[in-house]
Design an enzyme around this catalytic site. Structure first.
Site, short mmCIF file in Angstrom:
data_model
loop_
_atom_site.label_atom_id
_atom_site.label_comp_id
_atom_site.label_asym_id
_atom_site.label_seq_id
_atom_site.Cartn_x
_atom_site.Cartn_y
_atom_site.Cartn_z
N GLU A 1 -7.29 -12.68 6.10
CA GLU A 1 -5.90 -12.00 6.87
C GLU A 1 -6.53 -12.05 8.35
O GLU A 1 -5.82 -13.12 9.08
CB GLU A 1 -5.79 -10.73 6.46
N ASP B 1 2.70 -2.73 4.31
CA ASP B 1 3.01 -1.32 4.99
C ASP B 1 4.24 -0.93 5.47
O ASP B 1 4.27 -1.18 6.60
CB ASP B 1 1.91 -0.89 5.88
N HIS C 1 0.73 -1.13 0.04
CA HIS C 1 -0.13 0.13 0.04
C HIS C 1 0.92 1.28 0.00
O HIS C 1 1.76 1.33 1.01
CB HIS C 1 -0.92 0.02 1.31
N1 ADE Z 1 -4.58 -1.44 4.15
C1 ADE Z 1 -3.23 -1.27 4.59
N2 ADE Z 1 -2.75 -2.40 5.16
C2 ADE Z 1 -3.78 -3.15 5.03
C3 ADE Z 1 -3.87 -4.54 5.58
N3 ADE Z 1 -2.90 -5.39 5.94
N4 ADE Z 1 -5.05 -5.15 5.51
C4 ADE Z 1 -6.21 -4.38 4.99
N5 ADE Z 1 -6.18 -3.22 4.68
C5 ADE Z 1 -4.98 -2.72 4.63
ZN ZN Z 2 -2.49 -5.26 2.56
#
Ligand code: ADE
Ligand code: ZN
Length: 331
Positions: free
Chosen positions: A197, A276, A16
């Site tokens: 996730e 991230d 991201h």
């Molecule tokens: N936005 C940024 N990182 C994310 C993640 N790991 N899961 C969901 N949305 C996100």
């Molecule tokens: Zn992500």
């Protein structure tokens, strides 16, 4: 003599761009744009990065993104990430961006899109890093808002290869966005989605069956459903796994307990990604190094992960081939 594994050519498929905002840049942009931050130093920003789950991270991530205001800010953010790519032998990257994080603050699509895409063009010519752009819808917002975002993006469609789904997973299943993804595919976009996730395997099934995704972002909870694993293996649907992210967000307690190696042993097409990087303690090379040592991956497994990253990318088979051939020389 064989090259060291640290030079493996790699592709990144799950990053991201807003999540590459380092605390130093956050503080500098806050100053440049006259924005007050709830921190009095770079160290204080970094010290705040202790998360207990996805939502506790997202709260800081959306707050941090508010320092991004001008086209130059988005250029600087993207360029800094692409320089990291070049330094870490990341030859190709497929970057998520979150339009709603910016348009809901009054920043025009044209502003963030121009800043990001100009940096991508410069990276191709000046750094030799190729890229693609993936527009993500924020799933905690409504399906109607996602549809409006898709419509805003249509004039820019030539520069956006796919749409994705991110933000708070639990309570926001892929089915909520079926109509938006139907429209996106009809408009020529490929699709991906975060699923599995924190959310259950059923969300992965929905992403496949309803959103018709080419890849699952994360997907680590697929192991809870053997029929799903069998399907993912049979169709070689890639999982873009993010090891350091999963530890920081407490999906696994320690890296030694991460299931990445198990997923590979099951025959799944797994890739390693940073998600991230500014928030989770590392870019792609640090993610590779972390799984290599904690899971005792062999050189062959590292090369396999790098090959998977190109095979799972949206590069054409002809574009993938030279990278795969280069990786064969490491075996
Ligand atoms: N936005 C940024 N990182 C994310 C993640 N790991 N899961 C969901 N949305 C996100
Ligand atoms: Zn992500």
């Amino acid at each position: 003599m064989r090259s060291p594994l640290s030079t493996l050519p790699k592709a990144e498929l799950h990053i991201h761009i807003e999540g590459s905002l380092e605390p130093e840049m956050m503080v500098a942009l806050a100053q440049r744009n006259g924005i007050a931050l709830p921190y009095d130093s770079v160290e204080a920003v970094r010290a705040a990065y202790q998360f207990e789950n996805l939502q506790s991270f997202l709260d800081l991530y959306y707050a941090g993104a508010q320092v991004l205001q001008t086209e130059q800010d988005f250029y600087d953010l993207t360029w800094a990430y692409l320089q990291k790519c070049a330094a870490q032998h990341v030859r190709h990257t497929e970057i998520f961006f979150d339009p709603q994080t910016h348009s809901d603050r009054g920043i025009l699509f044209e502003v963030f899109h121009s800043g990001i895409t100009q940096a991508l063009k410069d990276a191709k010519t000046q750094l030799g890093v190729s890229s693609a752009l993936i527009l993500c819808f924020l799933r905690h917002l409504s399906a109607e808002a996602a549809m409006a975002t898709l419509e805003q993006a249509l004039p820019y469609r030539d520069s956006i290869i796919a749409v994705g789904l991110d933000s708070s997973e639990l309570g926001h299943p892929p089915s909520k966005f079926q109509a938006v993804f139907d429209r996106a595919r009809a408009e020529g976009f490929l699709t991906v989605a975060h699923a599995g996730e924190e959310g259950p395997p059923d969300y992965i099934w929905e992403a496949i069956r309803l959103l018709k995704v080419s890849r699952i972002d994360h997907g680590v909870r697929c192991v809870e459903d053997p029929a799903l694993v069998e399907y993912l293996v049979e169709h070689q649907i890639p999982l873009t796994v993010c090891p350091l992210s999963n530890i920081k967000l407490c999906v696994f307690d320690t890296m030694a307990q991460h299931n990445l190696k198990h997923l590979m042993d099951l025959g799944l097409c797994v890739t390693v990604n940073s998600d991230d990087p500014a928030y989770f303690g590392g870019y792609l090379a640090e993610n590779f190094a972390s799984v290599e040592s904690a899971l005792e991956l062999s050189p062959e497994q590292l090369v396999q992960l790098a090959k998977n990253s190109f095979r799972a990318s949206f590069l054409s088979p002809a574009e993938q081939q030279p990278y795969v051939e280069e990786l064969e020389t490491y075996n």
